[in-house]
Motif scaffolding. Structure first.
Motif, PDB file in Angstrom:
ATOM      1  N   ASN A 177       0.865  -1.182   0.000  1.00 51.95           N
ATOM      2  CA  ASN A 177       0.000   0.000   0.000  1.00 51.95           C
ATOM      3  C   ASN A 177       0.901   1.230   0.000  1.00 51.95           C
ATOM      4  O   ASN A 177       1.815   1.332   0.820  1.00 51.95           O
ATOM      5  CB  ASN A 177      -0.867   0.021   1.259  1.00 51.95           C
ATOM      6  CG  ASN A 177      -1.842  -1.128   1.340  1.00 51.95           C
ATOM      7  OD1 ASN A 177      -2.592  -1.378   0.402  1.00 51.95           O
ATOM      8  ND2 ASN A 177      -1.829  -1.851   2.454  1.00 51.95           N
ATOM      9  N   CYS A 179       1.085   5.594  -0.154  1.00 55.24           N
ATOM     10  CA  CYS A 179       0.425   6.900  -0.144  1.00 55.24           C
ATOM     11  C   CYS A 179       1.212   7.858  -1.030  1.00 55.24           C
ATOM     12  O   CYS A 179       2.365   8.200  -0.714  1.00 55.24           O
ATOM     13  CB  CYS A 179       0.343   7.462   1.277  1.00 55.24           C
ATOM     14  SG  CYS A 179      -0.345   9.137   1.301  1.00 55.24           S
ATOM     15  N   ASP A 188      -2.043  -2.368   6.258  1.00 59.59           N
ATOM     16  CA  ASP A 188      -3.461  -2.461   5.907  1.00 59.59           C
ATOM     17  C   ASP A 188      -4.331  -1.651   6.853  1.00 59.59           C
ATOM     18  O   ASP A 188      -5.334  -1.065   6.451  1.00 59.59           O
ATOM     19  CB  ASP A 188      -3.916  -3.927   5.923  1.00 59.59           C
ATOM     20  CG  ASP A 188      -3.358  -4.714   4.748  1.00 59.59           C
ATOM     21  OD1 ASP A 188      -2.864  -4.075   3.796  1.00 59.59           O
ATOM     22  OD2 ASP A 188      -3.398  -5.948   4.782  1.00 59.59           O
ATOM     23  N   VAL A 191      -4.858   1.999   6.096  1.00 61.03           N
ATOM     24  CA  VAL A 191      -5.671   2.310   4.919  1.00 61.03           C
ATOM     25  C   VAL A 191      -7.133   2.282   5.353  1.00 61.03           C
ATOM     26  O   VAL A 191      -7.634   1.259   5.801  1.00 61.03           O
ATOM     27  CB  VAL A 191      -5.433   1.303   3.786  1.00 61.03           C
ATOM     28  CG1 VAL A 191      -6.315   1.632   2.583  1.00 61.03           C
ATOM     29  CG2 VAL A 191      -3.965   1.280   3.388  1.00 61.03           C
ATOM     30  N   GLY A 345      -9.765   2.840  -0.770  1.00 60.45           N
ATOM     31  CA  GLY A 345      -8.851   2.985   0.351  1.00 60.45           C
ATOM     32  C   GLY A 345      -8.119   4.313   0.329  1.00 60.45           C
ATOM     33  O   GLY A 345      -7.602   4.738  -0.707  1.00 60.45           O
ATOM     34  N   CYS A 347      -5.366   7.020   2.665  1.00 58.56           N
ATOM     35  CA  CYS A 347      -4.374   7.130   3.733  1.00 58.56           C
ATOM     36  C   CYS A 347      -5.066   7.610   4.998  1.00 58.56           C
ATOM     37  O   CYS A 347      -5.811   8.581   4.982  1.00 58.56           O
ATOM     38  CB  CYS A 347      -3.269   8.102   3.332  1.00 58.56           C
ATOM     39  SG  CYS A 347      -2.083   8.455   4.658  1.00 58.56           S
ATOM     40  N   VAL A 354      -5.022   5.614  -1.823  1.00 52.54           N
ATOM     41  CA  VAL A 354      -3.822   4.771  -1.760  1.00 52.54           C
ATOM     42  C   VAL A 354      -3.707   3.926  -3.022  1.00 52.54           C
ATOM     43  O   VAL A 354      -4.708   3.500  -3.595  1.00 52.54           O
ATOM     44  CB  VAL A 354      -3.894   3.881  -0.495  1.00 52.54           C
ATOM     45  CG1 VAL A 354      -2.858   2.784  -0.533  1.00 52.54           C
ATOM     46  CG2 VAL A 354      -3.744   4.737   0.754  1.00 52.54           C
ATOM     47  N   PRO A 356      -1.860   0.425  -4.759  1.00 53.55           N
ATOM     48  CA  PRO A 356      -0.974  -0.738  -4.691  1.00 53.55           C
ATOM     49  C   PRO A 356       0.259  -0.400  -5.538  1.00 53.55           C
ATOM     50  O   PRO A 356       0.124   0.004  -6.702  1.00 53.55           O
ATOM     51  CB  PRO A 356      -1.803  -1.857  -5.318  1.00 53.55           C
ATOM     52  CG  PRO A 356      -3.221  -1.378  -5.261  1.00 53.55           C
ATOM     53  CD  PRO A 356      -3.140   0.108  -5.399  1.00 53.55           C
TER      54      PRO A 356
END
Length: 907
Positions: A177, A179, A188, A191, A345, A347, A354, A356
Motif C-alpha cells: 500500500n 500513499c 493495511d 488504509v 482505500g 491514507c 492509496v 498498490p
C-alpha cells in the motif's frame, strides 16, 4: 465519629482531589520484586498525537476495573502505561506546522526535522495521558514508557538485528500500500476504506490474428491498463477455451499481451475475463508470479504516470484516467460504462487515495514465527475472549503473508542497516559500523527508511519491562495476565506481540486477550466526524461526571455486542450515582455516635430484613467475582445496580427505618450495624467501576480495624468486640468483598421475598386504583398455609409500614369482601376493600376518557403504518419507532381496560 456529606454530589472537585491524592501517595505503584501474587496489564499505547475518544474510554475503563479489582484482592498490580510514537501521524503534525511557515521537512534536513519533532512532543505531545487520568486510570505512571525512549529503542534494534541474523528479515521488490502524498508504504490498518459511487468501464481488447474478434474486460481503474501484462480467464470456462495461449492487443499502447488461464478468475463476474496488472493490484501480483508475467510499474511515488505509460507520461493518475476513457471511446474500444459502488482505500492521515505500488522494502518472514503463535492459542496457553475471535485469529495466522516493516518517513526507528557503495554489501549491526563487513570499505550509508510503528509495538509487553536486560519487572510481571483491546488490531498488534513474545521470551505475552466491541451511536451507526454523531468523552465527563460515564460503559460492555450509546443512558447512570450518594447521606444521618468497633456480636438481633439484605449482599459479591473473572463486565455492573437500587435503596433503607426510629436500643444498634456494614461493603464492590464517589463516601464512614476489614465476611460467630485502630487509608487499599458462608441465609431471604411480594401486591392495587400514597388503606391477607400465616404475622409491622396500611387483618381462608380488589402472592390472597377509597363513577369516567384518547392514538399510528408511502420510503429506524409506539399505546389500552373492568365490578 461520622462525617456529613454535602446535599448533592458534585463530581469535579471530588475527582480532582482524590486522583491527586492517589497519585501523590503512590497507590498505583507496583513493586518488583514482591511477595504478593503479580497481576499485570500493558496498556495499548495510544498515539502521542492522540486525544481521548470513545474507543480509548471504553478500553481503559475496562482495564482500570480489572486493575482496581485485583489490587483490592491483594495482588501486586502493574498497569504499564505509555504512548506510541505514531510515525506517520506525528510526522504529519509537524509537517503541517512547517507548511504554515511556508517550509517542508526537506528545507530543514533529516536531523533538524527530527529535533523539531522531539521538541513538539515535549511541548504538546502526550495530552492523552492527562485525559486518561481524568478517566480515573490507575496506571503506574512512574513507569510510563514511550516507543522511542532509550530503552525501547535498544530493544527494537536488538530484535531487528537478531531477526536479520536468523534469516527472518529480508529485502524484496513487492507490492505494498502506497500513499502518493506521504510517500511511504502503509500497513493495511493504516488504509481507511470508504464507500464511493464509482464506475465499471468495459473495454475491448482485440485478439491478435483474429480481425473483428475481441474480449471485453471490466475495470474500475482504467489508468492501470497501461501496466497490463496479460488478461486471464478461468481454465474451465468453455467460452474462452480456444483463446488460452493466444494474445490480445493492449488498447492505446498497442502492446501484445497473452491470455492466461487461472483459478483466480470468477466466471460469473462480468464477462469472465479480467485484466492482469501485477504492479498495481495485489491479486494480480500473485497471478503474475504464477505465470511469470512482467511487473510494469506505470506510476511514480507521487501518483504521476511515468515513462512506462508512454504518451500519458507526466499526467496525474486521475487526469490520465479521464483522457484514457475518452480515447478508448473515440477508437470504439469502450463497450459501456456501468455505475458501480466501490470501497476506496485512503491514507488514514491525509486521506489521499492509496495505490498498490511496486517497491523495494524490508520484510519479516513471519511463517516460522506464526506457527508457535498459532499453537499457543490452540493449546490454551493464551485464551482469546469472546471465543469466536479465536477463529478469526486462526484464519489470519494460517494465511499469513510476510510483513512489510519499512516506511519511507523520517520520524521513527531508523533501520540499523548500512549499504556499502563499494561492493553493495548490507551490514546490519547494533552499533554504527566504521567499515563494510565484507570488503572493509568505509563508504557506508545508512538506510533512510524507518520501521513500521507496529514493529516497536509488537515488543511492548516485554520491552516496557526493561528487555533486553533481565530486570526485576520482567521476572515479576511477564507474562502479563491480560490484554484488553479492540478487534480491529487483533492481527496487526495482538498476533505480532504473540509472535515476538514467543520468539524472544519463549513465553506467551499474556494469558488472556479480551476483545471488546465498538462504541456506536444510539442508532447503532459507527461514530464519525463526517456524520456528526461523535460523543466526546471529555465533554461527557464534564457534564455527567466520570463515575456515571464509566459505569455506563461497563453496563453496556456485553461480550460480542457493540455498545449503542446515547446521552440519556449516561444521564440515567448519573441518577444512579445520586442514588448511591443519597443512600450514604441517609446512612450517615442515622449513624451518629455509632462505632462499629465497639459492637459486641452477642447483642445483635437480626431481623428477617437484616438477614435478607446480608444474604443479597453476599450473593452480589459472589456474582461480581464470577462475572469479572469471566470478563462479563455488563453482568457485574447490572448485579451491582440491581442490588444498590432495587434492594438496598428501595427496600432495606425503608425496612431499617422502623428499628432506627422506633426500635429497642438493641434493634437500633443491629439496624445501624447492618446498614453501615452493607453500605461499606457495597462501596468496595462498586469502587472498581465508580472510583471517585466511592472513595468520597467511604472516607466519611466510620471504620473498623484492618484485620476485620480484610476478613470481608460478617463474623457472626465472633463474640469479641474489635478494638484494632489500624485501618486502610484509602478504599483503593481496602480488600474486595468476597462470598462468605456466614452471610448465607437462603431460607430467611426467601421468606423476606415472600413478604416483599405481598407489599408489592398491595402497592400494585394502590397504583391500579389511583389511591394516593398519602392515603392509608385497610388490607386483608388470607393465608393458604399455617407457615404463611406465621410469616405474615411475624412481619406485620413491616407490611403496615412499607405498604402504608392503617388496618391489617391476617388470617386463613378469609372470604373476599364484595367491594375488594384482589392480588395474589404465592399462597397469600390480598384483599383491599375499596369502599370509600375510590369514587367508582368518577374513576369510571376518567378511565373511559383515557381509553378514548388512546384509541385515537392507535388509529393514527395504524393508519400511518398501513400506508405503503410511509413504510416504503421512511428510514427503517423511523418505521421501527412508529411500530414500537403503536405497541406501547396498545399495551396501555389493555391495562386501562383491565382497570375499567375491575372498577365496574365494584358497582
Amino acid at each position: 465519629m461520622t462525617k456529613e456529606l454535602a446535599k448533592g454530589y458534585e463530581p469535579h472537585d471530588v475527582e480532582k482531589r482524590w486522583y491527586a491524592e492517589w497519585e501523590t501517595k503512590g497507590y498505583f505503584r507496583a513493586s518488583a520484586p514482591s511477595e504478593k501474587k503479580p497481576y499485570s496489564i500493558v496498556i495499548p499505547p495510544p498515539n502521542v498525537t492522540g486525544a481521548l475518544h470513545m474507543g480509548h474510554a471504553l478500553n481503559n475503563t475496562l482495564q482500570d476495573i480489572l486493575c482496581r479489582w485485583k489490587r483490592m484482592q491483594g495482588y501486586n498490580v502493574l498497569w504499564m502505561p505509555g504512548t506510541d510514537h505514531a510515525g506517520i501521524a506525528t510526522q504529519n503534525v509537524v509537517e503541517r506546522q512547517l507548511a504554515a511557515d511556508g517550509k517542508d521537512r526537506h528545507d530543514l534536513g533529516r536531523e533538524a526535522f527530527i529535533e523539531r519533532v522531539w521538541k513538539w512532543k515535549a511541548e504538546s505531545g502526550g495530552q492523552i495521558i492527562g485525559q486518561l487520568k481524568r478517566l480515573g486510570a490507575s496506571c503506574d505512571w512512574e513507569r510510563e514508557r514511550f516507543t522511542m525512549d532509550e530503552g525501547l529503542s535498544k530493544a527494537v534494534r536488538t530484535v531487528f538485528v537478531k531477526l536479520y541474523e536468523d534469516g527472518l528479515i529480508y529485502r524484496d521488490n513487492r507490492l505494498i500500500n502506497w500513499c502518493p502524498r506521504c510517500h511511504t508504504a502503509l500497513s493495511d490498518i493504516e488504509v481507511e476504506h470508504e464507500d464511493h459511487k464509482g464506475h465499471l468501464w468495459h473495454i475491448r481488447y482485440p485478439v491478435v490474428g483474429q480481425p473483428g474478434k475481441y474480449v471485453v474486460v471490466a475495470t474500475t481503474r482504467p489508468e492501470t491498463m497501461l501496466g497490463d501484462s496479460a488478461v486471464a480467464v478461468h481454465p474451465e470456462d468453455e467460452r474462452y477455451a480456444g483463446l488460452v495461449g493466444c494474445k490480445v492487443i493492449l488498447p492505446l499502447i498497442n502492446r501484445e499481451i497473452p491470455i492466461v488461464a487461472d483459478d483466480y478468475v470468477e466466471r460469473e463476474f462480468g464477462t469472465g475475463v479480467v485484466k492482469i496488472t501485477p504492479a498495481h493490484d495485489f491479486n494480480d501480483f500473485e497471478v503474475g508470479l504464477r505465470h511469470g508475467l512482467d511487473k510494469i510499474n506505470v506510476l511514480d511515488e507521487s501518483g504521476i504516470i511515468n515513462a512506462a505509460g508512454h504518451q500519458y507520461e507526466g499526467m496525474d493518475r486521475f487526469a490520465a484516467r479521464t483522457r484514457i476513457v475518452a480515447e478508448l471511446e473515440a477508437e470504439g474500444l469502450l463497450e459501456k460504462i456501468d455505475d458501480h459502488p466501490m470501497s476506496v482505500g485512503g491514507c488514514y492521515r491525509c486521506k489521499t487515495v492509496v495505490e498498490p505500488y511496486l517497491s523495494l522494502q524490508w520484510y519479516v518472514k513471519v511463517a516460522p514465527l506464526a506457527e508457535r503463535a498459532l499453537s499457543a492459542v490452540k493449546e490454551g496457553k493464551t485464551r482469546i475472549l469472546p471465543k469466536q475471535w479465536e477463529n478469526t485469529y486462526y484464519d489470519w495466522m494460517e494465511n499469513i503473508r510476510d510483513w512489510c516493516i519499512s516506511r519511507q518517513i523520517w520520524w521513527g526507528h531508523r533501520i540499523p542497516a548500512w549499504f556499502c557503495d563499494h561492493c553493495g554489501e548490507i551490514t546490519v549491526s547494533m552499533e554504527t559500523p566504521s567499515s563494510c563487513s565484507k570488503c572493509g570499505s568505509d563508504e557506508l550509508r545508512q538506510e533512510t527508511d524507518v520501521l513500521d510503528t507496529w514493529f516497536s509495538s509488537a515488543l511492548w509487553p516485554f520491552s516496557t519491562m526493561g528487555w533486553p536486560e533481565q530486570t526485576a519487572e520482567l521476572k515479576t510481571f511477564y507474562p502479563t495476565a491480560c490484554l484488553v483491546t479492540g478487534f480491529d488490531i487483533l492481527f496487526f498488534w495482538v498476533a505480532r506481540m504473540m509472535m515476538m513474545g514467543l520468539h524472544f521470551m519463549d513465553e506467551v505475552p499474556f494469558r488472556d486477550v479480551y476483545i471488546h466491541a465498538l462504541v456506536r451511536d444510539a442508532q447503532g451507526h459507527k461514530m464519525s466526524k463526517s456524520k456528526g454523531n461523535v460523543i466526546d468523552p471529555l465533554t461527557t465527563i464534564e457534564q455527567y461526571g466520570t463515575d456515571a460515564f464509566r459505569f455506563t460503559l461497563a453496563a453496556f460492555a456485553a461480550q460480542g455486542r457493540d455498545i449503542k450509546l446515547a446521552e440519556e443512558r449516561i444521564a440515567g447512570y448519573r441518577n444512579f450515582c445520586n442514588k448511591v450518594w443519597n443512600a450514604a447521606r441517609f446512612t450517615l444521618m442515622n449513624l451518629e455516635g455509632f462505632n462499629p468497633d465497639a459492637v459486641s456480636y452477642d447483642t445483635l438481633e437480626f431481623s428477617q430484613g437484616d438477614k435478607w439484605i446480608l444474604h443479597r449482599l453476599n450473593e452480589t459479591a459472589r456474582i461480581v467475582d464470577e462475572t469479572l473473572t469471566g470478563y462479563r463486565y455488563n453482568e457485574s455492573a447490572m448485579a451491582l445496580y440491581q442490588f444498590t437500587w432495587s434492594e438496598f435503596c428501595d427496600w432495606y433503607l425503608e425496612l431499617s427505618k422502623q428499628d432506627l426510629y422506633n426500635g429497642t436500643p438493641e434493634r437500633k444498634q443491629t439496624a445501624q450495624y447492618v446498614l453501615w456494614y452493607t453500605l461499606e461493603n457495597l462501596l468496595r464492590l462498586l469502587h472498581p467501576f465508580m472510583p471517585f464517589i466511592t472513595e468520597e463516601i467511604w472516607q466519611a464512614l466510620p471504620k473498623i480495624g484492618l484485620e476485620a476489614v480484610q476478613g470481608s465476611g460478617f463474623k457472626v460467630d465472633n463474640h469479641e468486640p474489635r478494638t484494632s485502630n489500624i485501618e486502610p487509608v484509602s478504599i483503593m487499599l481496602a480488600p474486595y468483598p468476597e462470598y462468605c458462608d456466614n452471610l448465607s441465609f437462603p431460607a430467611e431471604a426467601a421468606d423476606m421475598e415472600r413478604i416483599m411480594a405481598v407489599i408489592s401486591a398491595i402497592r400494585n392495587i394502590r397504583g391500579e386504583m389511583e389511591v394516593p400514597p398519602s392515603k392509608q388503606i385497610a388490607v386483608i391477607l388470607s393465608c393458604g398455609t399455617e407457615e404463611s400465616l406465621r410469616l405474615m404475622k411475624h412481619n406485620e409491622s413491616a407490611i403496615i409500614s412499607l405498604a402504608r396500611v392503617s388496618d391489617l387483618a391476617i388470617g386463613s381462608n378469609i372470604e373476599k369482601p364484595e367491594d375488594a380488589s384482589i392480588q395474589v402472592a404465592g399462597d397469600v390472597q390480598i384483599y383491599v376493600p375499596l369502599k370509600g377509597l375510590v369514587d367508582v363513577a368518577a374513576e369510571e369516567e376518567r378511565l373511559l376518557k383515557e381509553i378514548g384518547k388512546i384509541v385515537k392514538e392507535i388509529e393514527m399510528f395504524s393508519k400511518k403504518l398501513e400506508s405503503p408511502a410511509f413504510v416504503d420510503r421512511a428510514p427503517a429506524e423511523i418505521v421501527a419507532k412508529e411500530r414500537q409506539k403503536l405497541a406501547e399505546v396498545t399495551g396501555k389500552k389493555q391495562v386501562l381496560e383491565e382497570s375499567l373492568d375491575k372498577i365496574r365490578k365494584l358497582k
